[in-house]
Scaffold this motif. Structure first.
Motif, short mmCIF file in Angstrom:
data_model
loop_
_atom_site.label_atom_id
_atom_site.label_comp_id
_atom_site.label_asym_id
_atom_site.label_seq_id
_atom_site.Cartn_x
_atom_site.Cartn_y
_atom_site.Cartn_z
N UNK A 40 46.37 33.93 21.87
CA UNK A 40 47.03 34.09 20.63
C UNK A 40 48.40 33.78 20.47
N UNK A 41 49.21 34.33 21.58
CA UNK A 41 50.77 34.26 21.41
C UNK A 41 51.24 33.33 22.24
N UNK A 42 50.93 32.81 23.29
CA UNK A 42 51.43 31.82 24.14
C UNK A 42 50.53 30.30 23.97
N UNK A 43 49.55 30.43 23.27
CA UNK A 43 48.80 29.21 22.95
C UNK A 43 48.05 28.52 24.10
N UNK A 44 47.69 29.33 25.35
CA UNK A 44 47.18 28.91 26.62
C UNK A 44 45.90 29.73 26.85
N UNK A 45 44.88 28.98 27.39
CA UNK A 45 43.74 29.87 27.89
C UNK A 45 44.13 30.36 29.33
N UNK A 46 43.63 31.69 29.55
CA UNK A 46 43.93 32.41 30.81
C UNK A 46 42.69 33.04 31.18
N UNK A 47 42.88 33.52 32.16
CA UNK A 47 41.63 34.30 32.82
C UNK A 47 42.60 35.35 33.55
N UNK A 48 41.89 36.70 33.23
CA UNK A 48 42.66 37.94 33.67
C UNK A 48 41.58 38.64 34.59
N UNK A 49 42.11 39.00 35.79
CA UNK A 49 41.38 39.77 36.71
C UNK A 49 42.04 40.55 37.61
N UNK A 50 41.55 41.47 38.35
CA UNK A 50 42.34 42.34 39.14
C UNK A 50 42.71 42.08 40.44
N UNK A 51 43.98 42.26 40.76
CA UNK A 51 44.56 41.58 42.08
C UNK A 51 43.98 42.40 43.15
N UNK A 52 43.33 42.25 44.26
CA UNK A 52 42.58 42.63 45.33
C UNK A 52 43.32 43.78 46.11
N UNK A 53 44.68 43.50 46.04
CA UNK A 53 45.65 44.38 46.75
C UNK A 53 46.25 45.17 45.97
N UNK A 54 46.97 44.71 44.92
CA UNK A 54 47.68 45.84 44.20
C UNK A 54 46.95 46.54 43.05
N UNK A 55 45.75 46.17 42.81
CA UNK A 55 45.18 46.53 41.60
C UNK A 55 45.63 46.33 40.44
N UNK A 56 46.60 45.51 40.18
CA UNK A 56 47.33 45.16 38.95
C UNK A 56 46.48 44.08 38.25
N UNK A 57 46.76 43.80 36.92
CA UNK A 57 46.24 42.69 36.23
C UNK A 57 46.54 41.18 36.99
N UNK A 58 45.91 40.27 37.04
CA UNK A 58 46.28 39.07 37.70
C UNK A 58 45.96 37.91 36.74
N UNK A 59 46.99 37.32 36.19
CA UNK A 59 46.54 36.23 35.20
C UNK A 59 46.65 34.68 35.92
N UNK A 60 45.47 33.96 35.47
CA UNK A 60 45.51 32.51 36.11
C UNK A 60 45.40 31.74 34.67
N UNK A 61 46.20 30.60 34.69
CA UNK A 61 46.23 30.11 33.43
C UNK A 61 45.53 28.65 33.78
#
Length: 257
Positions: free
Chosen positions: A230-251
């Motif tokens: 909605x905000x950036x106008x791009x499709x993205x996939x969000x998963x959990x980084x296996x090391x940090x446990x933080x969200x990881x965004x792939x465009x």
């Protein structure tokens, strides 16, 4: 709260650049300010550090309206790192860091032994002692950012405001600067472009679009595919980084016909 913006608005020629934006920074928190170009991030940040006077609303520093806080006292409590922070004159790294002591010095006072000790400690904390005698013109982008951060620390602020501190830096230096910021455990608001860096280093995120705050919360709450689309106008996939446990965004690249 360390710093609050309440219903902040800024407009020029009847065009609202920031529209009724409110945010609050807790002690020891790293708050990320994100959004596309033109969303109002830098304008909002400038109101927080008094470079712009809000058309409407107020900024509170530990409960006090900053409009009632003197310039010297404000500089003793709030340090700012902008994209244009480095002076154009030729100076050494240590001389630049010493400029952070100006709010604490009497007019025309010489640098004291205490000032030198504080500057030394600030440069030590950011790993910049070896750079002390070097001219700024000789420093790399990452080295210069470390020195600028040391200058901010030399102010001994309670709040640190940073406008895209990783801009124009390579990946290594981006991680280095943000890692330093987190280790110092300062109360900070950081405007960032890179969503993965924001997700990894920030406790909370405030997402802006067209001058308004459209989402805020923990990185996992803000950085969801529908909101990014909605905000950036791009499709993205969000998963959990296996090391940090933080969200990881792939465009997801746009398909090319």
């Amino acid at each position: 709260m360390m710093l609050e913006g309440r219903q902040l608005r800024w407009e020029v020629h009847a065009r609202r650049i920031v529209d009724d934006a409110s945010l609050a920074l807790a002690r020891g928190e790293c708050l990320g300010l994100i959004g596309p170009n033109g969303s109002g991030k830098s304008t909002l940040l400038r109101m927080l550090y008094r470079a712009l006077q809000p058309t409407r609303g107020a900024v509170l520093l530990q409960g006090q309206d900053i409009a009632a806080v003197g310039e010297r006292r404000f500089a003793q409590q709030v340090a700012v790192l902008t994209q244009e922070s480095a002076p154009s004159v030729d100076t050494t790294a240590a001389e630049l860091v010493m400029m952070g002591r100006i709010p604490h010095q009497a007019t025309w006072a010489r640098d004291s032994a205490q000032d030198h000790a504080i500057v030394h400690e600030a440069m030590r904390r950011v790993g910049a002692l070896a750079l002390a005698a070097r001219p700024l013109a000789e420093l790399s982008g990452g080295e210069k950012q470390r020195v600028l951060l040391a200058r901010a620390l030399a102010q001994q602020p309670q709040v640190l405001l940073l406008d895209e501190p990783t801009n124009h830096l390579d990946i290594r230096h981006q991680l280095e600067v943000m890692g330093l910021l987190r280790r110092l455990q300062l109360s900070a608001i950081v405007a960032l472009h890179d969503l993965n860096i924001a997700a990894h280093y920030c406790d909370r995120l405030v997402l802006m679009d067209q001058g308004r705050i459209v989402a805020e919360g923990a990185p996992a709450q803000v950085l969801v595919p529908a909101t990014i689309q909605q905000v950036y106008g791009v499709a993205a996939e969000v998963d959990t980084h296996p090391v940090t446990g933080r969200p990881r965004i792939s465009f997801v690249p746009h398909a090319i016909d």
